[in-house]
Design a protein around this motif. Structure first.
Motif, PDB file in Angstrom:
ATOM      1  N   GLY A   1       0.742  -1.134   0.070  1.00  0.00           N
ATOM      2  CA  GLY A   1       0.099  -0.119  -0.148  1.00  0.00           C
ATOM      3  C   GLY A   1       0.674   1.221  -0.090  1.00  0.00           C
ATOM      4  O   GLY A   1       1.744   1.333  -0.907  1.00  0.00           O
ATOM      5  N   GLN A   2       0.725   1.877   1.144  1.00  0.00           N
ATOM      6  CA  GLN A   2       1.314   3.252   1.204  1.00  0.00           C
ATOM      7  C   GLN A   2       2.879   3.336   1.592  1.00  0.00           C
ATOM      8  O   GLN A   2       3.108   2.330   2.444  1.00  0.00           O
ATOM      9  CB  GLN A   2       0.597   4.130   2.045  1.00  0.00           C
ATOM     10  CG  GLN A   2      -0.835   4.567   1.670  1.00  0.00           C
ATOM     11  CD  GLN A   2      -0.861   5.458   0.486  1.00  0.00           C
ATOM     12  OE1 GLN A   2       0.149   6.236   0.358  1.00  0.00           O
ATOM     13  NE2 GLN A   2      -1.994   5.411  -0.245  1.00  0.00           N
ATOM     14  N   HIS A   3       3.638   4.013   1.195  1.00  0.00           N
ATOM     15  CA  HIS A   3       5.053   3.868   1.610  1.00  0.00           C
ATOM     16  C   HIS A   3       5.659   5.406   1.791  1.00  0.00           C
ATOM     17  O   HIS A   3       5.088   6.322   1.338  1.00  0.00           O
ATOM     18  CB  HIS A   3       6.127   3.035   0.749  1.00  0.00           C
ATOM     19  CG  HIS A   3       6.082   3.453  -0.516  1.00  0.00           C
ATOM     20  ND1 HIS A   3       5.311   2.792  -1.450  1.00  0.00           N
ATOM     21  CD2 HIS A   3       6.750   4.518  -1.123  1.00  0.00           C
ATOM     22  CE1 HIS A   3       5.603   3.441  -2.681  1.00  0.00           C
ATOM     23  NE2 HIS A   3       6.579   4.469  -2.531  1.00  0.00           N
ATOM     24  N   SER A   4       6.374   5.404   2.949  1.00  0.00           N
ATOM     25  CA  SER A   4       6.826   6.826   3.323  1.00  0.00           C
ATOM     26  C   SER A   4       8.145   7.351   2.281  1.00  0.00           C
ATOM     27  O   SER A   4       8.784   6.387   1.877  1.00  0.00           O
ATOM     28  CB  SER A   4       7.076   6.847   4.785  1.00  0.00           C
ATOM     29  OG  SER A   4       8.273   6.044   4.860  1.00  0.00           O
ATOM     30  N   ARG A   5       8.694   8.251   2.545  1.00  0.00           N
ATOM     31  CA  ARG A   5       9.876   8.930   2.299  1.00  0.00           C
ATOM     32  C   ARG A   5      11.096   7.983   2.561  1.00  0.00           C
ATOM     33  O   ARG A   5      12.045   7.746   1.923  1.00  0.00           O
ATOM     34  CB  ARG A   5      10.241  10.410   2.247  1.00  0.00           C
ATOM     35  CG  ARG A   5       9.296  11.219   1.548  1.00  0.00           C
ATOM     36  CD  ARG A   5       9.666  12.658   1.705  1.00  0.00           C
ATOM     37  NE  ARG A   5       8.756  13.256   0.775  1.00  0.00           N
ATOM     38  CZ  ARG A   5       8.984  14.118   0.260  1.00  0.00           C
ATOM     39  NH1 ARG A   5      10.324  14.606  -0.119  1.00  0.00           N
ATOM     40  NH2 ARG A   5       8.053  14.933  -0.520  1.00  0.00           N
ATOM     41  N   ARG A   6      10.911   7.543   3.843  1.00  0.00           N
ATOM     42  CA  ARG A   6      11.836   6.833   4.612  1.00  0.00           C
ATOM     43  C   ARG A   6      12.068   5.482   3.988  1.00  0.00           C
ATOM     44  O   ARG A   6      12.968   4.954   3.402  1.00  0.00           O
ATOM     45  CB  ARG A   6      11.381   6.601   6.018  1.00  0.00           C
ATOM     46  CG  ARG A   6      12.612   5.881   6.744  1.00  0.00           C
ATOM     47  CD  ARG A   6      12.390   5.953   8.261  1.00  0.00           C
ATOM     48  NE  ARG A   6      13.391   5.217   8.883  1.00  0.00           N
ATOM     49  CZ  ARG A   6      13.507   4.470  10.234  1.00  0.00           C
ATOM     50  NH1 ARG A   6      12.565   5.126  11.022  1.00  0.00           N
ATOM     51  NH2 ARG A   6      14.289   3.832  10.503  1.00  0.00           N
ATOM     52  N   ASP A   7      10.760   4.969   3.742  1.00  0.00           N
ATOM     53  CA  ASP A   7      10.794   3.546   2.952  1.00  0.00           C
ATOM     54  C   ASP A   7      11.382   3.794   1.577  1.00  0.00           C
ATOM     55  O   ASP A   7      12.185   2.717   1.031  1.00  0.00           O
ATOM     56  CB  ASP A   7       9.309   3.084   2.682  1.00  0.00           C
ATOM     57  CG  ASP A   7       8.430   2.651   4.069  1.00  0.00           C
ATOM     58  OD1 ASP A   7       9.182   2.406   4.883  1.00  0.00           O
ATOM     59  OD2 ASP A   7       7.275   2.876   4.164  1.00  0.00           O
ATOM     60  N   GLU A   8      11.054   4.813   0.844  1.00  0.00           N
ATOM     61  CA  GLU A   8      11.637   4.880  -0.495  1.00  0.00           C
ATOM     62  C   GLU A   8      13.021   5.091  -0.463  1.00  0.00           C
ATOM     63  O   GLU A   8      13.783   4.571  -1.175  1.00  0.00           O
ATOM     64  CB  GLU A   8      11.112   6.180  -1.050  1.00  0.00           C
ATOM     65  CG  GLU A   8       9.358   5.962  -1.641  1.00  0.00           C
ATOM     66  CD  GLU A   8       9.059   7.518  -1.990  1.00  0.00           C
ATOM     67  OE1 GLU A   8       9.658   8.542  -2.244  1.00  0.00           O
ATOM     68  OE2 GLU A   8       7.844   7.273  -2.282  1.00  0.00           O
ATOM     69  N   ALA A   9      13.426   5.695   0.504  1.00  0.00           N
ATOM     70  CA  ALA A   9      15.139   6.004   0.859  1.00  0.00           C
ATOM     71  C   ALA A   9      15.795   4.262   0.979  1.00  0.00           C
ATOM     72  O   ALA A   9      16.820   4.398   0.515  1.00  0.00           O
ATOM     73  CB  ALA A   9      15.312   6.937   2.027  1.00  0.00           C
TER      74      ALA A   9
END
Length: 68
Positions: A1-9
């Motif tokens: 589902g949703q992911h944060s900028r931290r997840d993306e990094a």
């Protein structure tokens, strides 16, 4: 589902590290088209997860593989 900028990094760093080390990077647990698109667009081209198939007995897998 949703992911944060931290997840993306974290994701992009793992992909970049693998590529820098000339390793293949496999993303496990891909469940949605959105996840697939994100990973492919960031250079991860080996994906597995429920998006592609559910766990099954080896006999069933072999039957399906032969049919294709």
């Amino acid at each position: 589902g949703q992911h944060s900028r931290r997840d993306e990094a974290i994701i992009t760093t793992i992909i970049a590290l693998g590529r820098k080390l000339r390793m293949q990077v496999l993303a496990e647990g891909v469940e949605t088209e959105r996840q697939e698109t994100y990973l492919l667009s960031h250079g991860c081209h080996l994906l597995q997860g429920y998006r592609y198939g559910r766990p099954m007995p080896v006999e069933q897998f072999e039957t399906q593989a032969r049919a294709q």
